[in-house]
Design a protein around this motif. Structure first.
Motif, mmCIF file in Angstrom:
data_model
loop_
_atom_site.group_PDB
_atom_site.id
_atom_site.type_symbol
_atom_site.label_atom_id
_atom_site.label_comp_id
_atom_site.label_asym_id
_atom_site.label_seq_id
_atom_site.Cartn_x
_atom_site.Cartn_y
_atom_site.Cartn_z
ATOM 1 N N ASP A 59 0.820 -1.211 0.000
ATOM 2 C CA ASP A 59 0.000 0.000 0.000
ATOM 3 C C ASP A 59 0.849 1.255 0.000
ATOM 4 O OD1 ASP A 59 1.054 -0.288 2.477
ATOM 5 O OD2 ASP A 59 -0.858 -0.398 3.531
ATOM 6 N N PHE A 62 4.663 1.814 3.944
ATOM 7 C CA PHE A 62 5.824 1.423 4.735
ATOM 8 C C PHE A 62 6.956 0.961 3.842
ATOM 9 C CE2 PHE A 62 3.791 1.724 8.755
ATOM 10 C CZ PHE A 62 2.458 1.370 8.537
ATOM 11 N N ASP A 102 -0.506 -8.073 2.366
ATOM 12 C CA ASP A 102 -1.364 -7.084 2.999
ATOM 13 C C ASP A 102 -0.581 -5.921 3.585
ATOM 14 O OD1 ASP A 102 -1.946 -8.884 6.134
ATOM 15 O OD2 ASP A 102 -0.141 -8.266 5.087
ATOM 16 N N ARG A 104 1.225 -5.826 6.235
ATOM 17 C CA ARG A 104 1.239 -5.737 7.698
ATOM 18 C C ARG A 104 2.033 -6.863 8.334
ATOM 19 N NH1 ARG A 104 0.032 -1.773 6.211
ATOM 20 N NH2 ARG A 104 -1.804 -0.492 6.550
ATOM 21 N N TRP A 119 6.304 -11.929 11.386
ATOM 22 C CA TRP A 119 6.069 -10.877 12.370
ATOM 23 C C TRP A 119 4.860 -10.064 11.949
ATOM 24 C CZ3 TRP A 119 9.346 -10.712 16.543
ATOM 25 C CH2 TRP A 119 10.573 -11.392 16.406
ATOM 26 N N SER A 120 3.979 -9.817 12.880
ATOM 27 C CA SER A 120 2.805 -9.030 12.537
ATOM 28 C C SER A 120 2.969 -7.631 13.093
ATOM 29 C CB SER A 120 1.553 -9.684 13.130
ATOM 30 O OG SER A 120 0.491 -8.764 13.126
ATOM 31 N N LEU A 121 2.748 -6.647 12.260
ATOM 32 C CA LEU A 121 2.843 -5.271 12.712
ATOM 33 C C LEU A 121 1.565 -4.839 13.424
ATOM 34 C CD1 LEU A 121 4.515 -3.581 9.620
ATOM 35 C CD2 LEU A 121 5.572 -4.201 11.764
ATOM 36 N N CYS A 122 0.524 -5.589 13.208
ATOM 37 C CA CYS A 122 -0.741 -5.199 13.839
ATOM 38 C C CYS A 122 -0.825 -5.722 15.254
ATOM 39 C CB CYS A 122 -1.927 -5.766 13.066
ATOM 40 S SG CYS A 122 -1.832 -5.501 11.334
ATOM 41 N N THR A 123 -0.407 -6.937 15.451
ATOM 42 C CA THR A 123 -0.617 -7.562 16.758
ATOM 43 C C THR A 123 0.671 -7.860 17.491
ATOM 44 O OG1 THR A 123 -0.542 -9.750 15.803
ATOM 45 C CG2 THR A 123 -2.687 -8.674 15.884
#
Lengths: 449, 508
Positions: A59, A62, A102, A104, A119-123
């Motif tokens: 998107d 980042f 996605d 993230r 690695w999740s940037l959201c959680t």
């Protein structure tokens, strides 16, 4: 054609953002983000070590910077420059890092391919995928970003796992009938996955999205096999380039070969247009250069300019004989690329390294051959039309389209050896990368810089 | 001795030089000639036979040649050519019998040598081909051997690789354990704040439901892809079928105008075309109902297209033949047709001839059998019967044929006579007419009022032929008047008219 000024660059790391507005480039341990149209520096980030890999999220919000030596990944946000994120793999080490579709999640491949950490940037959560395969192309995402295919190897056997990217659920897991799986790639329609074996065995396996084996193809045995594979943008054809200097085209209906393209050293057919790059004598033909003549004159002293000439067949191309007792010989089809309108296929035969072959896919015949003075390093199709940009390590960029071809000198002071290039998604500009420099080239279709 | 000396061999003038050369050396010792003969021996025998005859021996050195030949032959083991000397005569007579025998022996030897040579050559050829074959086999074997070596090496390498890989995996596992166990605080993510998801929604737990949903999604994607492909294929099919239908229609339209062409050709082609047209109309209606998706419809379509194509092909071939013939012999339509007729007739006649020949042959055989193999009475009787039957039939047919021939001859003769007569009469008539015209001119004014008496003779005239009508009608008044006036004067004219009538009746 307009050329921008030259910027510093390291490691040939420079990428356009997916939305086409920004250009990110690395200089040592700094990340520079510029606006594409004005080339003004919008953001400047500093990383902890020399950056080895740079990737935009899908998107364009980042940017990921990976430093393999330190095992670090740093993520920067364009919207919020003060936001930071650092992922440290520690003693696990880092060999590869990439975004999930996605934007993230970050997938890090640890050293020795022990595991892939998601690695999740959201959680802030972590998941592990074990036994990833260390091969040429072990991860492939579908074009719509829904599914990920991963090559695995357990107990000396190859497997493929299909994951749903939204929640990382394992959708399918099946073994493949390969000796040593070398790579996997989704078709652009996201319904077929091609998997191919290492060069010791010629084998291509085609799997459906639900894990069923659709077909197997093997052209021959014993000799070195597949070197490169490319899907056509419409998913109708699968082009397989192999070490026997041939490209075989499979069709998506029967998965059988419909034709093969041989790359011979002499071209006899008079219908094929052959362009040969020849050196121009200096102090002539300045009209290609848009800059004031003083600069051009200076550059022309250092660089010998060249142009394309049409040569009549029969033409004999320059070959380089590969060393036979070394592994990974420079023979066979090394680069394959379909044009975005599905009409052409550009190939390079590694033992005729100076030539780019362009095949007409509608007629399944050789269309044009372009022979250069030095070995072709890379080429890329314009994302919007059938226009091919090539570079050979000289300070020129070469363009071919149906209308004709042109060799344009990069008008910079000193020597600018174009080692690789990268199109902007609109097809209006191109980034030319040399060993430590970056130059943008704007093509005449739109407004001038 | 004198006999063979008189043999004269005709020598072409071009060889005279050689001969003179040889003859000049004939006076020398025969041994030198012999070497020359060896040289000539490789040349074709027929050509140089004459040379030999003249080269070796001429009229001058006969004795020397005989003695030389005698020497050579005796050394080779043949008997002497001379007769046994009676007494001590220096000059010995030639033993002709011995000479002939020697010649015969030499011929036999020569033949044997030729045979042997042939055998050797054929053997040589065989050996050569065997060699080639063996070499091929050898190279193939070599390739196979190398392939076997490669495959065995490959299996060995694979095995070694697998072993090494297992070791490597063990190491990796060990390392992984160590890494995981270390509980590295460093292995962490240092993030300022969590980022929202790209689509703005909140993350969901992974449950069975989500798994099911994922499966569903996946299948939906696959299905839509298949549907799309199927649609494309259907479209393509429909287009291709349209093209085929069009082609068929065009082919039919090309072939139907052939009805105007000669009967023989039209009979076979138009018949099938017509039937096809009927078929097609019914097919079309069927297809509209079934929407072009039925297997049988497809087969029908392809079959009819093939048929049409075959007809079209044969028609084109015929046209080609016609064109080539016309091109050769000039552009006349009737000629072409009549020639075709002619050719067909000739074919028919040839067939008939063939059949007749076969019949004659069989009859001949039967006759032979009858004459030679008379062991069995009944069979011979039977054969007699057959023969008699055949003979009678033949005789009958001969009689018929002769009669017909006679009739034809008669008719021909009568026709020719009639034609001659007609010619003569016409001539006479013309002469008379000329005379009448003259008289009419002379007596025109005096006989005007007697025109009314034309009725009866005119009716007689109207019965006559058209040609005569034309000539006679022009002067009916004159003729009648002539008759009435000159009947007693010229009876020959009335006779003429009667004969003309008779002729005209005869003609029809």
């Amino acid at each position: 054609m307009n050329f921008s000024e030259v910027f510093k660059l390291s490691n040939q790391l420079s990428k356009f953002s997916p939305n086409g507005k920004f250009l990110a480039s690395c200089v040592q341990y700094r990340l520079v983000v510029r606006d594409v149209s004005t080339l003004q520096v919008l953001q400047l980030y500093t990383c902890l070590d020399q950056i080895q890999h740079l990737e935009w999220s899908a998107d364009s919000l980042f940017i990921l910077c990976a430093m393999y030596k330190r095992g670090l990944v740093q993520v920067w946000s364009l919207e919020q420059p003060e936001w930071h994120c650092k992922i440290d793999e520690g003693s696990a080490g880092l060999v590869a890092s990439c975004w999930s579709p996605d934007g993230r999640h970050i997938l890090n491949t640890t050293e020795f391919h022990l595991r892939i950490t998601v690695w999740s940037l959201c959680t802030k959560s972590v998941s592990y995928i074990k036994y990833p395969k260390a091969c040429q192309q072990g991860i492939s995402f579908t074009k719509d970003g829904r599914y990920m295919a991963l090559a695995e190897r357990r107990d000396c056997k190859d497997f493929i796992s299909l994951f749903v990217c939204s929640d990382w659920q394992l959708l399918r897991h099946f073994d493949t009938d390969t000796q040593d799986l070398a790579g996997i790639e989704w078709a652009p329609n996201g319904c077929v996955l091609a998997a191919w074996d290492s060069c010791l065995e010629y084998k291509v396996l085609l799997y459906s999205l639900d894990g069923r084996l659709l077909s197997t193809y093997s052209a021959y045995e014993w000799s070195l096999g597949i070197k490169t594979i490319a899907w056509s943008p419409s998913s109708q054809f699968l082009a397989i380039g192999s070490y026997d200097e041939k490209v075989r085209i499979l069709n998506h209906v029967t998965w059988k070969m419909i034709t093969d393209f041989g790359h011979t050293t002499t071209i006899n057919n008079p219908k094929i247009v052959v362009y040969k790059e020849t050196e121009k004598s200096q102090n002539l033909e300045m009209e290609n250069l848009p800059f004031p003549p003083t600069k051009a004159a200076a550059s022309s002293l250092f660089n010998t300019e060249s142009k394309y000439e049409v040569v009549s067949t029969p033409v004999s191309l320059q070959t380089s004989k590969p060393v036979t007792d070394r592994p990974n010989p420079k023979i066979g089809i090394g680069i394959l690329a379909f044009s975005p309108d599905n009409c052409f296929l550009a190939t390079r035969n590694d033992n005729i390294p100076n030539a780019v072959w362009i095949w007409d896919i509608q007629k399944l015949k050789l269309f044009v051959v372009l022979e250069h003075l030095s070995a072709v390093r890379s080429f890329q199709w314009d994302p919007q039309q059938a226009r091919l940009a090539m570079c050979t390590g000289r300070s020129q960029v070469y363009l071919w389209s149906r209308a004709g071809c042109v060799a344009v000198q990069v008008p910079v002071e000193g020597d600018f050896q174009v080692l690789s290039l990268c199109w902007h998604l609109s097809g209006e500009s191109m980034a030319l990368l040399s060993k430590d420099q970056l130059c943008l080239c704007y093509l005449e279709n739109e407004g001038v810089k | 001795m004198g006999d063979w000396r008189t043999i004269t061999v005709p020598i072409p003038s071009s060889e005279s030089k050689n001969i003179s050369q040889f003859t000049s050396e004939a006076n020398m010792s025969p041994s030198s000639l012999y070497s020359q003969q060896i040289l000539c021996a490789s040349l074709p025998l027929a050509k140089n036979v004459h040379n030999f005859f003249r080269a070796f021996c001429t009229e001058e050195n006969v004795d020397q040649s005989i003695s030389y030949l005698d020497q050579e032959l005796t050394t080779l083991g043949f008997p002497s050519l001379y007769e046994e000397s009676k007494g001590k005569e220096v000059k010995r007579d030639l033993n002709i019998v011995a000479v002939l025998n020697c010649i015969h022996e030499l011929l036999v030897l020569h033949r044997k040598n030729l045979l042997a040579q042939e055998n050797v050559e054929s053997q040589n050829l065989k050996l050569g081909s065997d060699m080639d074959h063996l070499q091929n086999c050898y190279s193939k074997l070599k390739v196979q051997k190398l392939q076997n070596i490669i495959s065995s090496r490959a299996t060995q390498y694979n095995h070694d690789m697998k072993r090494k890989e297992r070791e490597y995996n063990k190491l990796k596992e060990r390392l992984h354990q160590l890494v995981m166990n270390k509980k590295d605080k460093k292995t962490a993510m240092d993030i300022l704040n969590c980022v929202g998801r790209a689509d703005g929604k909140r993350g969901a737990w992974r449950t069975g439901k989500t798994e099911a949903r994922n499966e569903e999604e996946m299948y939906k994607i696959l299905l839509s892809d298949y549907e799309q492909r199927q649609k494309q294929i259907l479209l393509e099919n429909a287009e291709l079928k349209k093209v085929l239908q069009q082609m068929k229609k065009e082919m039919i339209s090309l072939l139907t105008p052939q009805k105007q062409k000669p009967k023989e050709k039209a009979e076979d082609s138009s018949g099938t075309v017509l039937s096809d047209v009927e078929e097609d109309t019914s097919e079309l209606s069927k297809e509209n109902m079934w929407e072009l998706s039925c297997e049988t419809v497809r087969e029908q379509l392809t079959n009819s297209i093939r048929k049409q194509w075959r007809i079209l092909k044969s028609h084109v071939e015929k046209l080609d033949n016609q064109v080539s013939r016309v091109h050769l012999r000039g552009f006349k339509d009737e000629e072409v047709i009549s020639r075709q007729d002619h050719e067909q007739e000739t074919e028919k006649l040839e067939l008939e001839i063939q059949q007749c020949k076969e019949m004659i042959q069989t009859q001949q055989q039967l006759l032979q059998q009858q004459f030679t193999a008379c062991d069995d009475d009944t069979s011979s009787l039977l054969q007699d019967c057959y023969l008699l039957e055949e003979k009678e039939r033949l005789e009958e047919e001969w009689a018929l044929f002769k009669e017909q021939k006679k009739n034809f001859d008669k008719e021909r003769r009568s026709f020719t006579e009639a034609a001659i007569r007609l010619g003569l009469e016409r001539q006479a008539f013309e002469e008379d007419r000329a005379g009448w015209l003259k008289q009419q001119f002379l007596t025109m004014t005096s006989f005007d009022h007697k025109n009314s008496e034309n009725g009866k003779p005119q009716s007689a005239f109207s019965e006559s032929s058209d040609q005569d009508n034309l000539t006679l009608h022009s002067e009916p008044s004159v003729c009648t008047s002539k008759i009435t006036k000159s009947l007693p004067a010229s009876p020959s004219t009335s006779e003429l008219f009667q004969t003309v009538q008779h002729i005209s009746e005869n003609r029809y």
